[in-house]
Design a protein around this motif. Structure first.
Motif, short mmCIF file in Angstrom:
data_model
loop_
_atom_site.label_atom_id
_atom_site.label_comp_id
_atom_site.label_asym_id
_atom_site.label_seq_id
_atom_site.Cartn_x
_atom_site.Cartn_y
_atom_site.Cartn_z
N ARG A 105 0.84 -1.21 0.00
CA ARG A 105 0.00 0.00 0.00
C ARG A 105 0.87 1.25 0.00
NH1 ARG A 105 -4.14 -2.38 4.59
NH2 ARG A 105 -5.71 -3.26 3.16
N SER A 106 1.96 1.20 0.77
CA SER A 106 2.86 2.35 0.85
C SER A 106 3.59 2.56 -0.48
CB SER A 106 3.86 2.13 1.98
OG SER A 106 4.83 3.16 2.02
N VAL A 107 4.08 1.48 -1.08
CA VAL A 107 4.84 1.58 -2.32
C VAL A 107 3.97 2.07 -3.47
CG1 VAL A 107 6.00 0.21 -4.11
CG2 VAL A 107 6.62 -0.11 -1.69
N THR A 108 2.75 1.51 -3.58
CA THR A 108 1.89 1.81 -4.72
C THR A 108 1.03 3.05 -4.52
OG1 THR A 108 0.06 0.44 -3.90
CG2 THR A 108 1.75 -0.66 -5.23
N GLY A 109 0.80 3.42 -3.29
CA GLY A 109 -0.12 4.51 -3.02
C GLY A 109 -1.57 4.14 -3.27
N ARG A 110 -1.85 2.84 -3.33
CA ARG A 110 -3.21 2.36 -3.58
C ARG A 110 -3.80 1.75 -2.31
NH1 ARG A 110 -3.33 1.69 -9.32
NH2 ARG A 110 -1.91 3.31 -10.11
N GLU A 111 -5.13 1.65 -2.28
CA GLU A 111 -5.82 1.19 -1.07
C GLU A 111 -5.63 -0.31 -0.83
OE1 GLU A 111 -10.37 1.00 0.76
OE2 GLU A 111 -9.93 2.16 -1.06
N ILE A 112 -5.76 -1.13 -1.84
CA ILE A 112 -5.62 -2.59 -1.81
C ILE A 112 -6.55 -3.22 -0.74
CG2 ILE A 112 -4.04 -4.56 -1.73
CD1 ILE A 112 -1.75 -2.69 -2.39
N PRO A 113 -7.83 -3.41 -1.06
CA PRO A 113 -8.76 -4.04 -0.11
C PRO A 113 -8.33 -5.46 0.26
CG PRO A 113 -9.94 -3.00 -1.92
CD PRO A 113 -8.49 -3.01 -2.30
N MET A 114 -8.64 -5.86 1.49
CA MET A 114 -8.22 -7.16 2.02
C MET A 114 -9.43 -7.88 2.59
SD MET A 114 -5.39 -7.80 5.05
CE MET A 114 -6.36 -6.88 6.26
N VAL A 115 -9.55 -9.20 2.30
CA VAL A 115 -10.64 -10.03 2.81
C VAL A 115 -10.04 -11.27 3.45
CG1 VAL A 115 -12.66 -11.41 2.20
CG2 VAL A 115 -12.29 -9.20 1.07
N ILE A 116 -10.46 -11.57 4.69
CA ILE A 116 -9.98 -12.76 5.39
C ILE A 116 -10.81 -13.97 4.97
CG2 ILE A 116 -9.50 -13.81 7.63
CD1 ILE A 116 -7.83 -11.32 7.05
N GLU A 117 -10.12 -15.04 4.57
CA GLU A 117 -10.80 -16.27 4.17
C GLU A 117 -10.23 -17.45 4.96
OE1 GLU A 117 -11.26 -16.88 0.03
OE2 GLU A 117 -11.50 -14.75 -0.42
N ALA A 118 -10.79 -18.65 4.73
CA ALA A 118 -10.36 -19.84 5.47
C ALA A 118 -8.92 -20.21 5.12
CB ALA A 118 -11.28 -21.01 5.14
N ARG A 119 -8.27 -20.90 6.03
CA ARG A 119 -6.91 -21.39 5.78
C ARG A 119 -6.87 -22.30 4.56
NH1 ARG A 119 -3.81 -23.50 11.20
NH2 ARG A 119 -4.19 -21.73 12.60
N ARG A 120 -5.70 -22.37 3.93
CA ARG A 120 -5.46 -23.35 2.87
C ARG A 120 -4.77 -24.57 3.48
NH1 ARG A 120 -2.23 -19.81 -1.52
NH2 ARG A 120 -0.89 -19.67 0.32
N ALA A 121 -5.08 -25.74 2.94
CA ALA A 121 -4.44 -26.96 3.42
C ALA A 121 -2.94 -26.92 3.13
CB ALA A 121 -5.06 -28.18 2.75
N GLY A 122 -2.14 -27.33 4.11
CA GLY A 122 -0.71 -27.50 3.90
C GLY A 122 0.13 -26.25 4.07
N ASP A 123 -0.43 -25.17 4.60
CA ASP A 123 0.33 -23.94 4.79
C ASP A 123 0.91 -23.87 6.21
OD1 ASP A 123 0.28 -22.68 2.37
OD2 ASP A 123 -1.43 -21.39 2.82
N PRO A 124 2.25 -24.00 6.38
CA PRO A 124 2.84 -23.81 7.70
C PRO A 124 2.71 -22.35 8.13
CG PRO A 124 4.33 -24.99 6.23
CD PRO A 124 3.23 -24.44 5.38
N ALA A 125 2.73 -22.13 9.46
CA ALA A 125 2.55 -20.78 9.98
C ALA A 125 3.75 -19.88 9.68
CB ALA A 125 2.31 -20.83 11.48
N VAL A 126 4.97 -20.40 9.86
CA VAL A 126 6.18 -19.59 9.71
C VAL A 126 7.21 -20.37 8.90
CG1 VAL A 126 8.05 -18.38 10.88
CG2 VAL A 126 5.78 -18.48 11.95
N LEU A 127 7.74 -19.74 7.87
CA LEU A 127 8.86 -20.31 7.12
C LEU A 127 9.89 -19.20 6.90
CD1 LEU A 127 7.20 -22.54 4.37
CD2 LEU A 127 8.49 -23.31 6.35
#
Length: 330
Positions: free
Chosen positions: A266-288
Motif C-alpha cells: 500500500r505504501s509503495v503503490t499509493g493504492r488502497e488494496i482491499p483485504m478479505v480474510i478467508e479460510a486457511r489453505r491446506a498445507g500452509d505452515p505458519a512460519v517459514l
C-alpha cells in the motif's frame, strides 16, 4: 560448454538465464511453455518440449555440448498439489528421473536443483537450518524432497554431483524491466497484491488470520528473484570447481506476515488494496524463514536486494508497466 536451464522460460528460470547471459555463458533452455513465456527468454537457444520426451531430450543433448544443468522445470502450486498429487509426482519426480537418466547417458555430471523450503514442513526451528528434519505438509514439498533424494542416489551410483537450493517466496523483477513475474493462474502473494492495486481483482484474499503469529497471518521470507538467480550461478561455479553434493537454504533470515506485505505494498503503490480474510489453505505452515549462513559461507552468496520495500517496488515497476504480463498466451 553450455549450461542447460530447464524451465528457463519461467519466472525464476528466466532470471537465471539473464544472470548467465550477463557473464557470457552459453545457454540452452528447455521449456514446455505451458507455464513459461517465450518472451521471458532473453538469450540462448530455446527448445520447446517436455523432459519426459526421450527423443526430444536426445536432440537437446546431441546438438549441444552441455557440462551443467540448472533444473527449474516443475509444477509448484501448494494448493493444486493437494488436489492432484499424481500430476505433481508425474511431472516433478518422473520428469526429474528422465532428466537424470539423460544426464547419465550423455556424461553430464553437474546439476543445480531449484528446491523449496516446503521440504521442511512445519519447522522445528526458526530460522530453518539445512540439518532440520524434512517432513513436508503438502504434496508439492514431498515431490521436491523425493527429487532431492533421487539426486543423492544418482550421485552414489553415477557420480552426478548436485547442489539443491531450498528457498521460497521469490519476488521482484529484473532491474532491466524486461522480465518479471507472470503466472496464470497467479498464486504468489506479492503479484496478487499488486494486481489488486492495479484494479485487476477486487481485493486480496488472506487465507487465515488465526495462526500462531503476532498478527495471525502466515510469515514468510521474501527473496529478490535476481538474488536467487545469482545463487544458482554460484552453485554452478562450485560444482565446476569439483565440490561435492550439498544442500543450501536461501533466505534473508527475516520474515514478514501477509498483513505486513500488504501494508508495505500500500505504501509503495499509493493504492488502497482491499483485504478479505478467508479460510486457511491446506498445507500452509505458519512460519517459514530460512537461515542462509551456509550458502553465504560456502557459495559466497551475498544477497543485496533484501529490503522488502525495494523488492515490492521492483515488482510494482514491472507490473504497472506490463499490466497484462507478457501477453503471449492466446
Amino acid at each position: 560448454m553450455a549450461v542447460l536451464v530447464t524451465g528457463g522460460a519461467g519466472y525464476i528460470g528466466s532470471h537465471a538465464v539473464a544472470a548467465l547471459l550477463e557473464r557470457g555463458e552459453e545457454i540452452v533452455v528447455v521449456d514446455s511453455l505451458r507455464q513459461g513465456h517465450r518472451k521471458a527468454v532473453l538469450g540462448g537457444k530455446l527448445y520447446v518440449g517436455d523432459l519426459r520426451d526421450s527423443a526430444f531430450m536426445d536432440t537437446v543433448f546431441q546438438e549441444n555440448s552441455i557440462d551443467a544443468v540448472i533444473h527449474f522445470a516443475a509444477n509448484s502450486l501448494v494448493g493444486e498439489s493437494m488436489k492432484v498429487p499424481g500430476q505433481y509426482y508425474h511431472n516433478n519426480v518422473y520428469g526429474t528421473l528422465c532428466l537424470l537418466e539423460k544426464m547419465n547417458e550423455y556424461g553430464v555430471q553437474k546439476i543445480v536443483f531449484s528446491s523449496t523450503a516446503a521440504t521442511y514442513g512445519e519447522p522445528e526451528n526458526v530460522p530453518i537450518d539445512e540439518f532440520d528434519r524434512t517432513v513436508p505438509t503438502n504434496a508439492y514439498g514431498e515431490t521436491k524432497l523425493a527429487m532431492e533424494k533421487m539426486m543423492k542416489w544418482f550421485d552414489v551410483a553415477h557420480g552426478i554431483k548436485f547442489i539443491s537450493l531450498r528457498y521460497f517466496n521469490a519476488a521482484g523483477a529484473h532491474e532491466s524491466g524486461k522480465i518479471g513475474e507472470d503466472h496464470d493462474p497467479e498464486t504468489h502473494l506479492i503479484p496478487i497484491v499488486l494486481q489488486a492495486a492495479l484494479g485487476q481483482r477486487p481485493h486480496i484474499s488472506v487465507f487465515g488470520d488465526d495462526y500462531a503469529t503476532p498478527d495471525g497471518t502466515c510469515i514468510r521470507d521474501y527473496i529478490h528473484v535476481s538474488d536467487l538467480a545469482d545463487a544458482h550461478v554460484l552453485a554452478v561455479d562450485r560444482l565446476r570447481s569439483g565440490a561435492d553434493s550439498a544442500v543450501y537454504n536461501l533466505g534473508n533470515g527475516q520474515g514478514f506476515s501477509v498483513k505486513e506485505v500488504i501494508g508495505i505494498a500500500r505504501s509503495v503503490t499509493g493504492r488502497e488494496i482491499p483485504m478479505v480474510i478467508e479460510a486457511r489453505r491446506a498445507g500452509d505452515p505458519a512460519v517459514l524463514v530460512a537461515s542462509s549462513e551456509r550458502a553465504r559461507k560456502e557459495l559466497g552468496w551475498n544477497p543485496h536486494r533484501n529490503k522488502l520495500e525495494d523488492i515490492i517496488r521492483s515488482a510494482w515497476n514491472w507490473h504497472s508497466a506490463n499490466p497484462k504480463g507478457y501477453n503471449d498466451k492466446q
